[in-house]
Motif scaffolding. Structure first.
Motif, mmCIF file in Angstrom:
data_model
loop_
_atom_site.group_PDB
_atom_site.id
_atom_site.type_symbol
_atom_site.label_atom_id
_atom_site.label_comp_id
_atom_site.label_asym_id
_atom_site.label_seq_id
_atom_site.Cartn_x
_atom_site.Cartn_y
_atom_site.Cartn_z
ATOM 1 N N LEU A 132 0.835 -1.203 0.000
ATOM 2 C CA LEU A 132 0.000 0.000 0.000
ATOM 3 C C LEU A 132 0.868 1.250 0.000
ATOM 4 C CD1 LEU A 132 -1.879 -2.292 1.265
ATOM 5 C CD2 LEU A 132 -3.140 -0.386 2.315
ATOM 6 N N PHE A 133 0.382 2.299 -0.651
ATOM 7 C CA PHE A 133 1.015 3.603 -0.516
ATOM 8 C C PHE A 133 0.545 4.208 0.801
ATOM 9 C CE2 PHE A 133 1.624 8.134 -1.062
ATOM 10 C CZ PHE A 133 2.898 8.181 -1.605
ATOM 11 N N VAL A 134 1.447 4.889 1.507
ATOM 12 C CA VAL A 134 1.153 5.370 2.859
ATOM 13 C C VAL A 134 0.997 6.884 2.873
ATOM 14 C CG1 VAL A 134 1.996 5.531 5.240
ATOM 15 C CG2 VAL A 134 2.371 3.423 3.915
ATOM 16 N N VAL A 135 -0.025 7.342 3.574
ATOM 17 C CA VAL A 135 -0.205 8.765 3.884
ATOM 18 C C VAL A 135 -0.201 8.883 5.397
ATOM 19 C CG1 VAL A 135 -1.728 10.765 3.758
ATOM 20 C CG2 VAL A 135 -1.535 9.219 1.794
ATOM 21 N N SER A 136 0.668 9.745 5.928
ATOM 22 C CA SER A 136 0.802 9.812 7.382
ATOM 23 C C SER A 136 1.124 11.224 7.840
ATOM 24 C CB SER A 136 1.904 8.861 7.863
ATOM 25 O OG SER A 136 2.118 8.982 9.256
ATOM 26 N N THR A 137 0.806 11.477 9.090
ATOM 27 C CA THR A 137 1.230 12.721 9.716
ATOM 28 C C THR A 137 2.737 12.700 9.926
ATOM 29 O OG1 THR A 137 0.595 11.659 11.808
ATOM 30 C CG2 THR A 137 -0.917 13.298 10.903
ATOM 31 N N ASN A 138 3.346 13.846 9.794
ATOM 32 C CA ASN A 138 4.795 13.982 9.936
ATOM 33 C C ASN A 138 5.121 14.273 11.407
ATOM 34 O OD1 ASN A 138 7.498 14.369 9.607
ATOM 35 N ND2 ASN A 138 7.330 16.200 8.331
ATOM 36 N N VAL A 139 5.060 13.233 12.228
ATOM 37 C CA VAL A 139 5.273 13.401 13.668
ATOM 38 C C VAL A 139 6.273 12.368 14.177
ATOM 39 C CG1 VAL A 139 2.972 14.356 14.083
ATOM 40 C CG2 VAL A 139 3.304 11.883 14.216
ATOM 41 N N GLY A 140 6.988 12.722 15.247
ATOM 42 C CA GLY A 140 7.878 11.773 15.917
ATOM 43 C C GLY A 140 8.860 11.114 14.965
ATOM 44 N N GLY A 141 8.936 9.782 15.053
ATOM 45 C CA GLY A 141 9.877 9.031 14.244
ATOM 46 C C GLY A 141 9.324 8.570 12.917
ATOM 47 N N VAL A 142 8.111 8.981 12.545
ATOM 48 C CA VAL A 142 7.491 8.539 11.288
ATOM 49 C C VAL A 142 8.346 8.866 10.058
ATOM 50 C CG1 VAL A 142 5.520 8.889 9.743
ATOM 51 C CG2 VAL A 142 5.138 8.547 12.188
ATOM 52 N N PRO A 143 8.955 10.077 9.958
ATOM 53 C CA PRO A 143 9.753 10.379 8.756
ATOM 54 C C PRO A 143 10.954 9.461 8.566
ATOM 55 C CG PRO A 143 9.253 12.382 9.985
ATOM 56 C CD PRO A 143 8.864 11.229 10.860
ATOM 57 N N GLU A 144 11.345 8.727 9.603
ATOM 58 C CA GLU A 144 12.514 7.851 9.519
ATOM 59 C C GLU A 144 12.171 6.459 8.983
ATOM 60 O OE1 GLU A 144 14.661 7.779 13.262
ATOM 61 O OE2 GLU A 144 13.762 9.685 13.853
ATOM 62 N N VAL A 145 10.891 6.139 8.870
ATOM 63 C CA VAL A 145 10.482 4.763 8.603
ATOM 64 C C VAL A 145 10.596 4.388 7.129
ATOM 65 C CG1 VAL A 145 8.601 3.089 8.812
ATOM 66 C CG2 VAL A 145 8.920 4.820 10.585
ATOM 67 N N LEU A 146 10.073 5.225 6.229
ATOM 68 C CA LEU A 146 10.005 4.878 4.799
ATOM 69 C C LEU A 146 10.647 5.960 3.946
ATOM 70 C CD1 LEU A 146 6.285 3.655 4.669
ATOM 71 C CD2 LEU A 146 8.326 2.201 4.511
ATOM 72 N N PRO A 147 11.165 5.591 2.768
ATOM 73 C CA PRO A 147 11.702 6.599 1.843
ATOM 74 C C PRO A 147 10.575 7.466 1.285
ATOM 75 C CG PRO A 147 11.739 4.403 0.861
ATOM 76 C CD PRO A 147 11.372 4.214 2.293
ATOM 77 N N PRO A 148 10.909 8.680 0.821
ATOM 78 C CA PRO A 148 9.878 9.650 0.406
ATOM 79 C C PRO A 148 8.942 9.177 -0.689
ATOM 80 C CG PRO A 148 12.029 10.707 0.592
ATOM 81 C CD PRO A 148 12.261 9.241 0.731
ATOM 82 N N ASP A 149 9.407 8.275 -1.578
ATOM 83 C CA ASP A 149 8.549 7.848 -2.678
ATOM 84 C C ASP A 149 7.533 6.784 -2.258
ATOM 85 O OD1 ASP A 149 10.747 6.105 -2.322
ATOM 86 O OD2 ASP A 149 10.390 5.214 -4.290
ATOM 87 N N MET A 150 7.582 6.357 -0.997
ATOM 88 C CA MET A 150 6.636 5.361 -0.514
ATOM 89 C C MET A 150 5.630 5.940 0.472
ATOM 90 S SD MET A 150 9.219 2.105 0.038
ATOM 91 C CE MET A 150 7.898 0.940 0.367
ATOM 92 N N ILE A 151 5.766 7.232 0.765
ATOM 93 C CA ILE A 151 4.904 7.832 1.781
ATOM 94 C C ILE A 151 4.717 9.315 1.501
ATOM 95 C CG2 ILE A 151 6.891 8.239 3.292
ATOM 96 C CD1 ILE A 151 5.044 7.800 5.696
ATOM 97 N N ASN A 152 3.512 9.811 1.737
ATOM 98 C CA ASN A 152 3.230 11.243 1.736
ATOM 99 C C ASN A 152 3.127 11.698 3.184
ATOM 100 O OD1 ASN A 152 3.192 11.538 -0.996
ATOM 101 N ND2 ASN A 152 0.982 11.875 -1.192
ATOM 102 N N LEU A 153 4.006 12.616 3.597
ATOM 103 C CA LEU A 153 3.983 13.147 4.957
ATOM 104 C C LEU A 153 3.253 14.478 4.975
ATOM 105 C CD1 LEU A 153 7.678 12.379 5.983
ATOM 106 C CD2 LEU A 153 5.625 11.168 6.749
ATOM 107 N N SER A 154 2.492 14.697 6.021
ATOM 108 C CA SER A 154 1.739 15.950 6.118
ATOM 109 C C SER A 154 1.705 16.428 7.557
ATOM 110 C CB SER A 154 0.308 15.756 5.607
ATOM 111 O OG SER A 154 -0.386 14.845 6.438
ATOM 112 N N ASP A 155 1.390 17.687 7.717
ATOM 113 C CA ASP A 155 1.204 18.230 9.060
ATOM 114 C C ASP A 155 -0.024 17.581 9.703
ATOM 115 O OD1 ASP A 155 3.360 19.943 8.679
ATOM 116 O OD2 ASP A 155 2.087 21.534 7.858
ATOM 117 N N PRO A 156 -0.062 17.512 11.019
ATOM 118 C CA PRO A 156 -1.226 16.898 11.688
ATOM 119 C C PRO A 156 -2.433 17.837 11.708
ATOM 120 C CG PRO A 156 0.371 17.617 13.330
ATOM 121 C CD PRO A 156 1.021 17.846 11.987
#
Length: 314
Positions: free
Chosen positions: A182-206
């Protein structure tokens, strides 16, 4: 005086009475710890500030996923509907208040998008009320609590995984979702930005607005680009519990070679913490030490059989 390692999986704040008291207790407890393990760099920074520890004595060993249990199966996906999957505890910390405002907007904007929500919690009622008020009962599927053994079967039905958490130390859920393709969409909080490379996840403000923008982009531009099996192989290469175990053993082996703190050195560390916590810790440590000496006097160590180390030839 055994060697000790503290492993931290959580993030705690500094703006409420409960967290402040917990941080004070943690600072005293970890005064004599030999080493620490954190699951992300965000977790490490949080622990350093909370317990006033030496950053060089804290190791970052991320969590992992058993890739063999989260294999993609695109045949389970709907051909004419797009499914957004949410699997989490339905509580405030998981951003349910954001989710309840995002779903109506997405459903109105995309008539072919449905939501699958797995999990239970105190905030589930507001999602059910929203579904009834917006007449989205046929667009939102509530699964209730999902056993971990069934999570993969739910994920394989989806195209996008949505995580609205307000705080996360690592978030294994998005790792399992990406491993399932699955493609992931997640809030950009805590350690979340460290989990997946940018092309596999869209990070956003909460925030509702930012999450909607990221989710719209994923639905329009990302789900038809990424190959589920390629995503699975990339996650398999990046994470494994075997690597976690190997790195953890290295930490334990390293501290096993260090000289142990003497009784006086441990008391000095407690004393440096000052305040009531430091004083009480000194009293407890002294009492335990005196009791240990008494036991050694009543039953000398030499009279106790030593269990042989199975790693050595007996």
């Amino acid at each position: 005086n055994l060697a000790s390692v503290f492993t931290d999986h959580s993030l705690f704040g500094f703006d409420d009475i409960a967290s402040l008291h917990l941080n004070m207790v943690l600072e005293v407890i970890l005064a004599t710890v030999d080493s620490c393990i954190c699951v992300s760099h965000a977790c490490k920074e949080n622990l350093v500030i909370r317990a006033l520890l030496d950053p060089t004595n804290i190791h970052v060993i991320s969590n992992a996923v058993d890739a063999s249990k989260f294999t993609p199966d695109p045949s389970r996906r709907s051909d004419d509907r797009i499914k957004v999957v949410v699997i989490s505890r339905l509580v405030y910390r998981k951003g349910v208040d954001l989710l309840v405002r995002i779903i109506p907007v997405i459903c109105k904007k995309f008539p072919t998008v449905d939501f699958i929500i797995g999990g239970d919690g105190a905030k589930k009622i507001i999602l059910e009320e929203m579904a009834e008020q917006e007449q989205l009962q046929d667009r939102i599927e509530f699964l209730g609590a999902v056993p971990h053994s069934n999570v993969r079967d739910v994920l394989t039905r989806g195209h996008v995984f949505l995580n609205c958490s307000l705080t996360e130390s690592f978030c294994i859920a998005i790792l399992e979702a990406a491993c399932t393709g699955l493609f992931v969409v997640s809030t950009n909080v805590g350690g979340v930005p460290e989990v997946l490379p940018p092309d596999m996840i869209n990070l956003s403000d909460p925030t509702v607005e930012s999450l909607i923008v990221s989710l719209v982009d994923a639905i329009c531009n990302k789900i038809n680009v990424s190959c589920p099996h390629e995503c699975h192989n990339r996650v398999r290469a990046m994470y494994s519990w075997g690597m976690v175990a190997t790195n953890t053993v290295k930490v334990y082996d390293n501290i096993a070679l260090r000289p142990r703190l003497t009784f006086v050195e441990r008391i000095e560390r407690y004393w440096t913490k000052g305040g009531l916590g430091g004083f009480v810790s000194m009293l407890v440590a002294t009492s335990v030490h005196l009791f240990y000496k008494l036991v050694c006097f009543l039953q000398p160590i030499d009279s106790i059989d030593v269990v042989p180390d199975i790693r050595q030839k007996v």
